[in-house]
Design an enzyme around this catalytic site. Sequence first.
Site, PDB file in Angstrom:
ATOM      1  N   GLU A  87      55.519  84.861   3.130  1.00 43.47           N
ATOM      2  CA  GLU A  87      56.085  85.662   4.174  1.00 43.47           C
ATOM      3  C   GLU A  87      57.626  85.231   4.318  1.00 43.47           C
ATOM      4  OE1 GLU A  87      54.076  86.773   7.703  1.00 43.47           O
ATOM      5  OE2 GLU A  87      52.823  88.083   6.743  1.00 43.47           O
ATOM      6  N   HIS A  89      53.483  76.153  -0.943  1.00 45.79           N
ATOM      7  CA  HIS A  89      52.564  76.872  -1.964  1.00 45.79           C
ATOM      8  C   HIS A  89      51.259  76.560  -1.900  1.00 45.79           C
ATOM      9  CE1 HIS A  89      56.598  76.088  -3.974  1.00 45.79           C
ATOM     10  NE2 HIS A  89      56.554  77.098  -4.337  1.00 45.79           N
ATOM     11  N   HIS A 135      55.185  72.570  -2.802  1.00 46.35           N
ATOM     12  CA  HIS A 135      55.126  71.744  -1.616  1.00 46.35           C
ATOM     13  C   HIS A 135      54.093  72.467  -0.922  1.00 46.35           C
ATOM     14  CE1 HIS A 135      56.935  75.715  -0.191  1.00 46.35           C
ATOM     15  NE2 HIS A 135      58.152  75.224  -1.016  1.00 46.35           N
ATOM     16  N   ASP A 165      59.682  84.838   2.091  1.00 45.62           N
ATOM     17  CA  ASP A 165      60.358  85.691   1.397  1.00 45.62           C
ATOM     18  C   ASP A 165      60.133  86.926   1.690  1.00 45.62           C
ATOM     19  OD1 ASP A 165      62.409  83.786  -0.123  1.00 45.62           O
ATOM     20  OD2 ASP A 165      60.122  82.969  -0.763  1.00 45.62           O
TER      21      ASP A 165
END
Length: 282
Positions: A150, A37, A34, A152
């Site tokens: 960020e 990324h 998406h 994750d």
Amino acid sequence: MEVLKSKKVLQDFIERQKEMGKKIGFAPTMGALHDGHLSLYKMAKEENDLVVSSIFVNPTQFNNPDDLKKYPRDINRDISILEKSGLVDAVYIPEVTDIYPEKTESRNYDFGGLENEMEGKSRPGHFDGVGTVVEELFNQVKPDNAYFGEKDFQQLAIIKKMTENKKLLINIKGVPVYRAENGLALSSRNQRLQEDRREASKVIFETLKKVNDWFRVVTIPEIKARVQDIFDQQRGMQLEYFLIADEETLRETDFFYKDRNFRAFIVVMVDGVRLIDNMHLD
């Protein structure tokens, strides 16, 4: 864009690029791509001569076999997205045996306690799986710079610690959370939500903004009570956890120290889909 479907093909490609002195930027993914990324590759494109992606659904970082089965996969769609973006020069799509040539199992890592906080409490071994696949991809791709979102944030901290411990000469770069127009953090898991539920889930980001407003004005126990109250009023949503933690140690805090940086972390189940988000607190 080159599509590299084995470790040997990748290694030949990387060797040629290194011989030409190219600086390589890399961002690994598990597919279901998406715009979040693509934001990684946009930064990588600006800072490197060559950008490499990888798509590999890593089995060792899933604690729940059902989550692994349900993880969205559409490799042709992902390749098309990367090609149309114009940001990526090559995508590596390894087989399991390219990453785990002997047994599909994780190595053991010492992340200095980072692995025991937040996600680590409910997902034992998860970050060993993350460390294993990222270290192996680093060894194969040999990037100069590597990019991680960020969203994750704990994973980003884990990878930085692993890179430091292994003395890998790779710069690890965090990329800000990429959000939909309504503020919802983009995630591959969002595909499993109905459109109206994705819209309703904007309450997660709205709550984090309120927490930032309350920061240093309201006590942490009161902030936590307010957050719980917000989600008690939401249909089909369950607050799994909310906490405020030190950005360096990731340890939960119940008091603000002026010389430390803090971040709010939240996990919400929305119709059985687990959504995570976080925000640096000003």
